[in-house]
Design a protein around this motif. Structure first.
Motif: not given
Length: 92
Positions: A46-64
Motif C-alpha cells: 500500500i503506498t499512500p498518495g503524496p498528500q496522505e498520511r496513513v497511521l497504522s496505530h490508534p491514537c490517544c484522543r479526547p473522549t470527553r
C-alpha cells in the motif's frame, strides 16, 4: 496554563486558562487492522498518495471534553464548549 489569545480561536483576553490535552502511546490497543496495515505499509503493498498520511496505530484522543470560561478585554464572560480534554482514550 495558556493565555486565551494563544488558543488560536480569535478571543482577545489576558486571562490564563487550564488547557488539558491527551498524549501517550496506544501500542497496546493495536487491533488486527492496525497490525495488517502496518505490515502492508512496511512491504510497500500500500503506498499512500503524496498528500496522505496513513497511521497504522490508534491514537490517544479526547473522549470527553470540558468547556472553558474566561473574561475578555471588554469585561464580557465567554465560554468555549469542548475546548479542554476531560477524558482520554485510544481511538482508532
Amino acid at each position: 496554563m495558556v493565555k486565551v489569545r494563544d488558543l488560536g480561536l480569535g478571543f482577545n483576553s489576558d486571562e490564563i486558562v487550564l488547557f488539558k490535552y491527551c498524549s501517550g502511546s496506544c501500542h497496546r490497543a493495536r487491533s488486527n487492522y492496525d497490525l495488517t496495515l502496518a505490515s502492508l505499509l512496511r512491504q510497500q503493498l500500500i503506498t499512500p498518495g503524496p498528500q496522505e498520511r496513513v497511521l497504522s496505530h490508534p491514537c490517544c484522543r479526547p473522549t470527553r471534553y470540558e468547556a472553558v470560561s474566561f473574561m475578555d478585554v471588554q469585561n464580557t464572560w465567554q465560554t468555549v464548549e469542548k475546548l479542554s480534554a476531560a477524558e482520554c482514550s485510544c481511538i482508532g
